[in-house]
Write a protein that holds these residues in place. Structure first.
Motif, PDB file in Angstrom:
ATOM      1  N   MET A   1       0.710  -1.211  -0.072  1.00 45.79           N
ATOM      2  CA  MET A   1      -0.016   0.045  -0.001  1.00 45.79           C
ATOM      3  C   MET A   1       0.716   1.439  -0.087  1.00 45.79           C
ATOM      4  O   MET A   1       1.900   1.172   0.855  1.00 45.79           O
ATOM      5  CB  MET A   1      -0.916  -0.012   1.192  1.00 45.79           C
ATOM      6  N   LYS A   2       0.491   1.984  -1.044  1.00 47.40           N
ATOM      7  CA  LYS A   2       1.564   3.352  -1.048  1.00 47.40           C
ATOM      8  C   LYS A   2       1.122   4.234   0.278  1.00 47.40           C
ATOM      9  O   LYS A   2       0.058   4.505   0.716  1.00 47.40           O
ATOM     10  CB  LYS A   2       1.294   4.116  -2.241  1.00 47.40           C
ATOM     11  N   LYS A   3       2.064   5.124   0.416  1.00 50.53           N
ATOM     12  CA  LYS A   3       2.033   6.069   1.719  1.00 50.53           C
ATOM     13  C   LYS A   3       1.516   7.449   0.844  1.00 50.53           C
ATOM     14  O   LYS A   3       2.065   7.826  -0.085  1.00 50.53           O
ATOM     15  CB  LYS A   3       3.440   6.367   2.475  1.00 50.53           C
ATOM     16  N   LEU A   4       0.665   7.886   1.536  1.00 45.56           N
ATOM     17  CA  LEU A   4      -0.095   9.318   0.937  1.00 45.56           C
ATOM     18  C   LEU A   4       1.170  10.400   0.971  1.00 45.56           C
ATOM     19  O   LEU A   4       1.637  10.619   2.018  1.00 45.56           O
ATOM     20  CB  LEU A   4      -1.220   9.862   1.331  1.00 45.56           C
ATOM     21  N   ASN A   5       1.460  11.261   0.044  1.00 47.90           N
ATOM     22  CA  ASN A   5       2.237  12.317   0.056  1.00 47.90           C
ATOM     23  C   ASN A   5       1.397  13.530   0.538  1.00 47.90           C
ATOM     24  O   ASN A   5       0.098  13.558   0.514  1.00 47.90           O
ATOM     25  CB  ASN A   5       3.148  12.526  -1.224  1.00 47.90           C
ATOM     26  N   ARG A   6       2.148  15.038   0.585  1.00 47.99           N
ATOM     27  CA  ARG A   6       1.275  16.009   0.890  1.00 47.99           C
ATOM     28  C   ARG A   6       0.301  16.369  -0.155  1.00 47.99           C
ATOM     29  O   ARG A   6      -0.761  16.916   0.307  1.00 47.99           O
ATOM     30  CB  ARG A   6       2.373  17.067   1.098  1.00 47.99           C
TER      31      ARG A   6
END
Length: 110
Positions: A1-6
């Motif tokens: 699962m990808k980590k959300l960026n700003r």
């Protein structure tokens, strides 16, 4: 699962105002699975995005970091229609092709 960026979190907050958004996963899947009531609600939320933000989501879908298969088919269609109408038929066509190839299991080897 990808980590959300700003940028992801900023877009998520436009689509579904929340204090502490989950910092991992797909934006489209999160919205379609946890916040919307129906396809019209999803459509109205997408309309809140600038064309720049919509293009960002389309690019993420093309590179595989946004999953069109993780959302209900009617929501994927709403997203693709918005891309076609607001960005370009070419981008929507590429996304539709990716979506159809993945859902049918067909891989173009050319």
């Amino acid at each position: 699962m990808k980590k959300l960026n700003r940028k992801d979190i900023k877009i998520l907050r436009k689509l579904a105002p929340c204090q502490e958004p989950d910092d991992s996963g797909s934006l489209l899947a999160s919205i379609s699975n946890y916040y919307i009531t129906d396809r019209e609600d999803f459509r109205s939320r997408l309309e809140k995005l600038s064309d720049k933000d919509l293009r960002y989501l389309a690019e993420r879908a093309m590179d595989g970091s946004e999953c069109l298969l993780c959302i209900a088919p009617q929501c994927a269609e709403v997203f693709l229609d918005a891309v076609e109408r607001r960005l370009s038929p070419e981008i929507a066509g590429r996304l539709r092709e990716l979506f159809e190839n993945v859902t049918t299991g067909y891989k173009d080897v050319t």
